[in-house]
Motif scaffolding. Structure first.
Motif, mmCIF file in Angstrom:
data_model
loop_
_atom_site.group_PDB
_atom_site.id
_atom_site.type_symbol
_atom_site.label_atom_id
_atom_site.label_comp_id
_atom_site.label_asym_id
_atom_site.label_seq_id
_atom_site.Cartn_x
_atom_site.Cartn_y
_atom_site.Cartn_z
ATOM 1 N N LEU A 29 0.832 -1.205 0.000
ATOM 2 C CA LEU A 29 0.000 0.000 0.000
ATOM 3 C C LEU A 29 0.867 1.256 0.000
ATOM 4 C CD1 LEU A 29 -2.992 0.627 -0.007
ATOM 5 C CD2 LEU A 29 -2.882 0.878 2.471
ATOM 6 N N LEU A 31 4.003 1.506 -0.974
ATOM 7 C CA LEU A 31 4.688 1.583 -2.267
ATOM 8 C C LEU A 31 3.740 2.101 -3.353
ATOM 9 C CD1 LEU A 31 6.842 -1.675 -2.278
ATOM 10 C CD2 LEU A 31 7.684 0.669 -2.460
ATOM 11 N N THR A 32 2.484 1.640 -3.301
ATOM 12 C CA THR A 32 1.524 2.081 -4.314
ATOM 13 C C THR A 32 1.280 3.583 -4.195
ATOM 14 O OG1 THR A 32 0.482 -0.083 -4.170
ATOM 15 C CG2 THR A 32 -0.733 1.610 -5.322
ATOM 16 N N PHE A 35 4.392 5.328 -5.682
ATOM 17 C CA PHE A 35 4.434 5.260 -7.151
ATOM 18 C C PHE A 35 3.370 6.134 -7.786
ATOM 19 C CE2 PHE A 35 6.209 0.732 -6.735
ATOM 20 C CZ PHE A 35 7.501 1.194 -6.827
ATOM 21 N N TYR A 40 6.659 7.110 -13.780
ATOM 22 C CA TYR A 40 7.369 5.841 -13.740
ATOM 23 C C TYR A 40 6.847 4.974 -14.873
ATOM 24 C CZ TYR A 40 9.475 1.670 -11.549
ATOM 25 O OH TYR A 40 10.210 0.547 -11.278
ATOM 26 N N ILE A 259 3.643 2.456 -14.617
ATOM 27 C CA ILE A 259 3.490 2.085 -13.210
ATOM 28 C C ILE A 259 2.804 3.197 -12.412
ATOM 29 C CG2 ILE A 259 4.743 1.343 -11.150
ATOM 30 C CD1 ILE A 259 4.965 -0.622 -13.443
ATOM 31 N N ALA A 262 -0.943 3.208 -13.133
ATOM 32 C CA ALA A 262 -1.563 2.014 -12.573
ATOM 33 C C ALA A 262 -1.670 2.143 -11.057
ATOM 34 C CB ALA A 262 -0.765 0.776 -12.945
ATOM 35 N N ALA A 263 -0.627 2.711 -10.435
ATOM 36 C CA ALA A 263 -0.636 2.870 -8.980
ATOM 37 C C ALA A 263 -1.739 3.831 -8.555
ATOM 38 C CB ALA A 263 0.717 3.356 -8.494
ATOM 39 N N GLY A 266 -4.792 2.061 -8.633
ATOM 40 C CA GLY A 266 -4.851 1.159 -7.491
ATOM 41 C C GLY A 266 -5.346 1.861 -6.241
ATOM 42 N N ILE A 267 -4.813 3.070 -6.006
ATOM 43 C CA ILE A 267 -5.227 3.820 -4.806
ATOM 44 C C ILE A 267 -6.711 4.178 -4.890
ATOM 45 C CG2 ILE A 267 -4.893 5.957 -3.511
ATOM 46 C CD1 ILE A 267 -2.731 3.806 -3.116
ATOM 47 N N MET B 118 -9.279 -5.660 0.038
ATOM 48 C CA MET B 118 -8.367 -4.861 -0.780
ATOM 49 C C MET B 118 -8.247 -5.497 -2.156
ATOM 50 S SD MET B 118 -5.014 -2.972 0.077
ATOM 51 C CE MET B 118 -3.744 -4.083 0.571
ATOM 52 N N PRO B 119 -8.572 -4.742 -3.225
ATOM 53 C CA PRO B 119 -8.514 -5.343 -4.558
ATOM 54 C C PRO B 119 -7.082 -5.742 -4.912
ATOM 55 C CG PRO B 119 -9.093 -3.010 -4.672
ATOM 56 C CD PRO B 119 -8.984 -3.342 -3.235
ATOM 57 N N ALA B 121 -5.700 -6.213 -7.705
ATOM 58 C CA ALA B 121 -5.132 -5.446 -8.812
ATOM 59 C C ALA B 121 -4.516 -4.143 -8.319
ATOM 60 C CB ALA B 121 -6.215 -5.157 -9.850
ATOM 61 N N ALA B 122 -5.072 -3.591 -7.231
ATOM 62 C CA ALA B 122 -4.586 -2.311 -6.730
ATOM 63 C C ALA B 122 -3.131 -2.394 -6.287
ATOM 64 C CB ALA B 122 -5.461 -1.827 -5.572
ATOM 65 N N VAL B 123 -2.739 -3.531 -5.729
ATOM 66 C CA VAL B 123 -1.372 -3.647 -5.231
ATOM 67 C C VAL B 123 -0.521 -4.522 -6.149
ATOM 68 C CG1 VAL B 123 -1.902 -3.169 -2.830
ATOM 69 C CG2 VAL B 123 -2.117 -5.492 -3.677
ATOM 70 N N ILE B 125 1.327 -3.769 -8.796
ATOM 71 C CA ILE B 125 2.652 -3.271 -9.191
ATOM 72 C C ILE B 125 3.693 -3.509 -8.108
ATOM 73 C CG2 ILE B 125 3.955 -1.293 -10.012
ATOM 74 C CD1 ILE B 125 0.315 -0.965 -10.131
ATOM 75 N N PRO B 126 3.445 -3.041 -6.872
ATOM 76 C CA PRO B 126 4.450 -3.312 -5.841
ATOM 77 C C PRO B 126 4.708 -4.801 -5.647
ATOM 78 C CG PRO B 126 2.544 -2.168 -4.921
ATOM 79 C CD PRO B 126 2.375 -2.175 -6.383
#
Lengths: 290, 276
Positions: A29, A31-32, A35, A40, A259, A262-263, A266-267, B118-119, B121-123, B125-126
């Motif tokens: 979380l 890291l997301t 990013f 990136y 990235i 996408a991040a 994600g958030i 927590m989806p 897909a959301a995480v 990348i890390p």
């Protein structure tokens, strides 16, 4: 009976699970978040630096984003509606005096154990394929043109496939709940002259409320992250017609290889999921006896 | 029997219920049937049933030509490995939550479940980057860890609801009789806990076997299990229908059979004890 030392031991026994889950949740979380404010791109690594909120504004301004939210809600809502309505009807039917209830349960539950890519691939190839699918053969047999399910109605087709996978789960839970309903109450109502419809409305349905709530809660957890079915069948297409929010993030990360964007997606997904989770957890607390 | 059931009524409901059940099951049945047809017969129009050419060749073909055995082995290792590791970590936790509950136990359980919201897909990348940097990408151990953590909340919850039904008085009685802690755990608790642990294990192997997000995104070749194999199996012009069906049947058969045995526990387990 719990002494000071047994409490300490108890904490120690819980610790590994809590610590591991916390790390599993918090590290990605953080890291997301990091990013999501960076430029990136894996395809142009020379460009980097702070992006401010640009990754977020890109998402909000992308027409795919609102389509993705819409499709995600459509998928969750559509599958919930189908599985609950048909789940109740099928559970009521199986609960009647029938021969072979055991084998019946086994047949009905089977789709739930099929892994999502297999379920999707069966439907895509053996049934919905416009030339060789069984549904196309049926259409030809009736003298009508085969329907291009995944091309013309991608979202409806995906919802149908996912509903097929989850209908057994809903049915089995509702059936289990039905079987704990006392028949005396129903018989008393019948003798008082209540019609079968009003018996269902005023006795059976209230009895099922808890089971229906649980079905909604558990299915929502799994449905929000649906991926394999879309990946296998439509790849989010045609165009972006069947792209959900999780699939859009996947496309940004592994296909566009951006990235930062996408991040940011994600958030946004995490925030939306938390809003849903807040309401779900609140009503779930009442129904789970922890 | 308070209400008399006429045979006619029972016959009517039996026919209706079996028709619906067979309709729901039909796609699975059709896949299994297609897997035993020749490729030509599999795409014949109109569809062939009784007059089809039956063969076992698809199975030997899929087994010999693709890397099917490796995908299969990966699925076995990942689903069983992640479940056993998850049990090892979750049993002590669920145990102490059930027998020494504190004020925060319920909040803790709810928090654990909320991590599942927590989806993935959301995480993505890390996770992807962490896995690549640490060398866990496309390894079995990496997927064992990922799936273990993904299913850990479910494992803790399921064990907790089973353990909570073991009466605490039994422990006290054993203690009064002078049983040591080790004896207590070995001879009193373990036998009572085994059915719960077994159903938790069964359901989690099924969940792990069918997982299709991390197994597709965190693998390429070496650690890819059946979910990745099937997802990449394309059927151009329907030339591979029978083989696709054979591969699908092999991918679902073990879990389908396990599921049939475990279906009684499924409701209880996956509703976390809310519906029994």
């Amino acid at each position: 009976m719990s002494t000071q030392s047994s409490r300490a031991t108890a904490r120690l026994m819980v610790a590994p699970s809590v610590v591991l889950l916390f790390i599993w949740m918090i590290v990605p979380l953080i890291l997301t978040v990091w990013f999501s404010f960076r430029i990136y791109r894996l395809l142009s690594p020379e460009r980097n630096g702070w992006a401010g909120f640009r990754n977020y504004t890109w998402f909000f301004n992308s027409p795919d984003f609102w389509l993705g939210i819409n499709n995600t809600l459509l998928l969750v809502g559509g599958v919930l509606a189908i599985t609950i309505v048909f789940g109740v009807l099928i559970a009521l039917l199986i609960d009647q005096p029938v021969w072979g209830q055991g084998p019946l349960r086994i047949l009905v539950i089977s789709p739930f154990f099929i892994m999502p890519p297999v379920a999707a691939s069966i439907w895509e190839n053996l049934f919905m394929h416009p030339q060789n699918g069984l549904l196309a053969a049926g259409a030809v047999g009736m003298g009508i043109k085969p329907i291009l399910f995944l091309e013309s109605y991608p979202m409806a087709s995906v919802i149908f496939i996912v509903a097929w996978e989850w209908l057994p789960f809903a049915t089995l839970i509702l059936l289990t709940a039905l079987q704990s309903l006392s028949s005396e109450q129903l018989e008393a109502a019948e003798m008082d002259g209540a019609s079968s419809l009003s018996r269902f409305r005023y006795i059976t349905l209230p009895h099922l409320t808890r089971a229906i709530t649980v079905v909604i809660l558990i299915q929502t957890i799994f449905l929000l992250g649906i991926f394999g079915e879309i990946f296998t069948t439509t790849q989010g297409g045609p165009g972006s017609a069947s792209t959900t929010l999780p699939y859009m993030i996947y496309k940004q990360a592994l296909i566009a290889k951006d990235i930062g964007r996408a991040a940011a997606g994600g958030i946004i997904a995490v925030i939306l999921a938390n809003i849903v989770a807040f309401f779900l957890m609140r009503s779930m607390g009442k129904h789970l006896d922890a | 029997m308070a209400r008399a059931v006429t045979p006619r009524r029972k016959l009517f409901f039996t026919v209706a219920a079996w028709s619906i059940a067979l309709l729901i099951f039909f796609p699975v049945l059709w896949t299994i049937l297609t897997s035993f047809k020749t490729e030509v017969s599999a795409v014949a129009s109109p569809p062939e049933l009784l007059g089809a050419d039956w063969t076992l060749e698809n199975y030997s073909d899929v087994w010999a030509r693709s890397d099917y055995p490796r995908f299969f082995l990966n699925s076995v290792i990942i689903s069983i490995g992640s479940t056993l590791l998850g049990l090892a970590i979750a049993i002590p936790a669920a145990w102490s939550m059930a027998f020494v509950p504190g004020k925060k136990t319920k909040d803790l359980l709810m928090w654990m479940l909320s991590t599942k919201m927590m989806p993935s897909a959301a995480v993505l990348i890390p996770m992807y980057l962490i896995f690549q940097r640490t060398g866990l990408f496309d390894t079995r151990i990496g997927l064992v860890l990922a799936l273990m953590l993904m299913n850990l909340p479910v494992i803790v919850w399921m064990l907790y609801t089973y353990f909570k039904e073991i009466p605490a008085e039994i422990l006290e009685a054993a203690r009064m009789d002078g049983a040591s802690l080790l004896n207590e755990v070995l001879y009193v608790l373990t036998p009572m806990a085994i059915p719960g642990i077994a159903s938790t294990m069964l359901l989690n192997i099924i969940l792990a076997w069918n997982e299709a997000f991390w197994t597709i995104t965190l693998t390429t070749v070496n650690a890819a299990p059946l979910s990745a194999f099937i997802a990449s199996f394309s059927a151009p012009q329907g030339l591979f229908y029978a083989k696709l069906s054979a591969a699908s049947t092999m991918a679902i058969a073990p879990i389908l059979i396990m599921g049939w045995f475990g279906q009684k526990q499924l409701v209880r387990g996956l509703t976390f004890g809310a519906v029994k």
